[in-house]
Write a protein that holds these residues in place. Sequence first.
Motif, PDB file in Angstrom:
ATOM      1  N   THR A 196       0.824  -1.212   0.000  1.00 30.20           N
ATOM      2  CA  THR A 196       0.000   0.000   0.000  1.00 30.20           C
ATOM      3  C   THR A 196       0.851   1.252   0.000  1.00 30.20           C
ATOM      4  O   THR A 196       0.487   2.263  -0.613  1.00 30.20           O
ATOM      5  N   ASN A 197       1.994   1.218   0.689  1.00 35.17           N
ATOM      6  CA  ASN A 197       2.771   2.461   0.825  1.00 35.17           C
ATOM      7  C   ASN A 197       3.483   2.871  -0.460  1.00 35.17           C
ATOM      8  O   ASN A 197       4.163   3.902  -0.484  1.00 35.17           O
ATOM      9  N   VAL A 198       3.325   2.096  -1.527  1.00 33.45           N
ATOM     10  CA  VAL A 198       3.801   2.517  -2.840  1.00 33.45           C
ATOM     11  C   VAL A 198       2.731   3.333  -3.563  1.00 33.45           C
ATOM     12  O   VAL A 198       3.045   4.145  -4.438  1.00 33.45           O
ATOM     13  N   VAL A 199       1.473   3.156  -3.153  1.00 35.68           N
ATOM     14  CA  VAL A 199       0.371   3.814  -3.865  1.00 35.68           C
ATOM     15  C   VAL A 199      -0.416   4.782  -2.988  1.00 35.68           C
ATOM     16  O   VAL A 199      -1.377   5.406  -3.448  1.00 35.68           O
ATOM     17  N   LEU A 200      -0.009   4.939  -1.731  1.00 36.11           N
ATOM     18  CA  LEU A 200      -0.723   5.841  -0.827  1.00 36.11           C
ATOM     19  C   LEU A 200       0.212   6.319   0.265  1.00 36.11           C
ATOM     20  O   LEU A 200       0.959   5.527   0.858  1.00 36.11           O
ATOM     21  N   ALA A 201       0.180   7.613   0.539  1.00 39.54           N
ATOM     22  CA  ALA A 201       0.892   8.183   1.684  1.00 39.54           C
ATOM     23  C   ALA A 201      -0.045   9.153   2.389  1.00 39.54           C
ATOM     24  O   ALA A 201      -0.710   9.963   1.731  1.00 39.54           O
ATOM     25  N   VAL A 202      -0.108   9.052   3.703  1.00 43.20           N
ATOM     26  CA  VAL A 202      -0.828  10.032   4.511  1.00 43.20           C
ATOM     27  C   VAL A 202       0.226  10.842   5.254  1.00 43.20           C
ATOM     28  O   VAL A 202       1.046  10.285   5.988  1.00 43.20           O
ATOM     29  N   LEU A 203       0.229  12.138   5.051  1.00 40.56           N
ATOM     30  CA  LEU A 203       1.294  13.011   5.527  1.00 40.56           C
ATOM     31  C   LEU A 203       0.819  13.840   6.709  1.00 40.56           C
ATOM     32  O   LEU A 203      -0.029  14.726   6.565  1.00 40.56           O
ATOM     33  N   ALA A 204       1.349  13.514   7.888  1.00 42.39           N
ATOM     34  CA  ALA A 204       1.082  14.266   9.120  1.00 42.39           C
ATOM     35  C   ALA A 204      -0.410  14.417   9.394  1.00 42.39           C
ATOM     36  O   ALA A 204      -0.834  15.389  10.011  1.00 42.39           O
ATOM     37  N   GLY A 205      -1.203  13.471   8.926  1.00 37.08           N
ATOM     38  CA  GLY A 205      -2.630  13.455   9.227  1.00 37.08           C
ATOM     39  C   GLY A 205      -3.469  14.486   8.509  1.00 37.08           C
ATOM     40  O   GLY A 205      -4.662  14.596   8.791  1.00 37.08           O
ATOM     41  N   ARG A 206      -2.879  15.198   7.551  1.00 38.07           N
ATOM     42  CA  ARG A 206      -3.668  16.251   6.898  1.00 38.07           C
ATOM     43  C   ARG A 206      -3.603  16.245   5.376  1.00 38.07           C
ATOM     44  O   ARG A 206      -4.342  16.994   4.721  1.00 38.07           O
ATOM     45  N   THR A 207      -2.749  15.427   4.800  1.00 37.10           N
ATOM     46  CA  THR A 207      -2.600  15.390   3.350  1.00 37.10           C
ATOM     47  C   THR A 207      -2.440  13.939   2.908  1.00 37.10           C
ATOM     48  O   THR A 207      -1.841  13.132   3.626  1.00 37.10           O
ATOM     49  N   LEU A 209      -1.325  11.506  -0.540  1.00 36.35           N
ATOM     50  CA  LEU A 209      -0.876  11.287  -1.911  1.00 36.35           C
ATOM     51  C   LEU A 209      -1.476   9.956  -2.348  1.00 36.35           C
ATOM     52  O   LEU A 209      -1.218   8.920  -1.722  1.00 36.35           O
ATOM     53  N   ILE A 210      -2.270   9.966  -3.407  1.00 34.87           N
ATOM     54  CA  ILE A 210      -3.085   8.815  -3.777  1.00 34.87           C
ATOM     55  C   ILE A 210      -2.799   8.407  -5.216  1.00 34.87           C
ATOM     56  O   ILE A 210      -2.893   9.237  -6.133  1.00 34.87           O
ATOM     57  N   CYS A 211      -2.451   7.139  -5.410  1.00 34.25           N
ATOM     58  CA  CYS A 211      -2.287   6.576  -6.749  1.00 34.25           C
ATOM     59  C   CYS A 211      -3.501   5.701  -7.022  1.00 34.25           C
ATOM     60  O   CYS A 211      -3.531   4.518  -6.654  1.00 34.25           O
ATOM     61  N   ALA A 212      -4.514   6.271  -7.645  1.00 34.69           N
ATOM     62  CA  ALA A 212      -5.773   5.549  -7.839  1.00 34.69           C
ATOM     63  C   ALA A 212      -5.583   4.290  -8.668  1.00 34.69           C
ATOM     64  O   ALA A 212      -6.285   3.288  -8.457  1.00 34.69           O
ATOM     65  N   ASP A 213      -4.615   4.297  -9.597  1.00 37.88           N
ATOM     66  CA  ASP A 213      -4.428   3.116 -10.432  1.00 37.88           C
ATOM     67  C   ASP A 213      -3.785   1.964  -9.671  1.00 37.88           C
ATOM     68  O   ASP A 213      -3.705   0.845 -10.181  1.00 37.88           O
ATOM     69  N   GLY A 214      -3.345   2.216  -8.449  1.00 38.01           N
ATOM     70  CA  GLY A 214      -2.787   1.155  -7.624  1.00 38.01           C
ATOM     71  C   GLY A 214      -3.817   0.447  -6.770  1.00 38.01           C
ATOM     72  O   GLY A 214      -3.472  -0.474  -6.021  1.00 38.01           O
ATOM     73  N   MET A 215      -5.075   0.864  -6.882  1.00 39.24           N
ATOM     74  CA  MET A 215      -6.154   0.277  -6.095  1.00 39.24           C
ATOM     75  C   MET A 215      -7.143  -0.395  -7.025  1.00 39.24           C
ATOM     76  O   MET A 215      -7.486   0.150  -8.080  1.00 39.24           O
TER      77      MET A 215
END
Length: 303
Positions: A196-207, A209-215
């Motif tokens: 999952t951490n290749v296609v999604l990052a949650v940054l400090a609980g407020r942002t 980064l989403i790779c929709a094609d990885g889901m």
Amino acid sequence: MITRDTDAFLAFARGCAPDFGPATAKAAFLVAPDGFARAEQSAGDNRYMADAAAFDAARASAEHRELQRALSRSLPTICFPGDPEAPDALFPNNVFATVPGRLIVGRMRHPVRQREAARSDIRAWFADVLGYAQTDLSQQPHPCELTGALVIDRARGLGFCGLSERCDEAGARLMHEAFGLRATLLFDLAPGEYHTNVVLAVLAGRTALICADGMADAAVADAVAALYAPHAVLLTEAERAAFAGNAIALSGHEVWMSAVAANALEPAHRLALREAGFALRSADLAAIESAGGSLRCCVAELF
């Protein structure tokens, strides 16, 4: 709550205040890429891994030393020696994770990585030096590769767990309990994705980064984007392939990713990070990335 229902998860998550715990880690640890080489077992389900001829152990070691120096300017960062018999050991976040006062040890899918979980020096450092208790998931049968498979919003106690060969549904439940999360969304990764951490990052609980094609299901990307709006960034296929989704916030105002990932970011996405209050930091990890992981994979967080 642990669920596959995106609507139910989103309704619950929107009511979670950012009071679960610190949004970012107090320190980090790395494991040196000693014995850096292509791990054939891992390559079986990691499409990002290069051919053996592309591996440059000396360059990877130099990059890793520079990474530790760079991260140390943001937070205390230590490095354990690597194991020449464990060529993937430079990605410790899959094996070791923490919550305040407790070490969690994951269960890796591949035998070549299972030996990392048995390292007595790392376990002893947490137990004898830091006084951390331990939750050991490494001996049960369900793969659960910790913060590779499970992306966590530490501020709100929310988990996003992509299922693949590296984490099954039972393993996800074990991690949900071990981290004591308020809610975890389960979803299938797209075919060919391993973490999952290749296609999604949650940054400090407020942002996010989403790779929709990885889901596998676009509704998952939509739900995550809705939760973190207006600071949700939908990355392109090219940005995903460059590991832009494999990012981490090590403070409330800095986001780290590899130089290849940073160079691949579109101007609008760089601007989105600035508008969310993040300065972009990067490190050259081109040799390390031949092993199929990037900067976030190298960083095990201490809470």
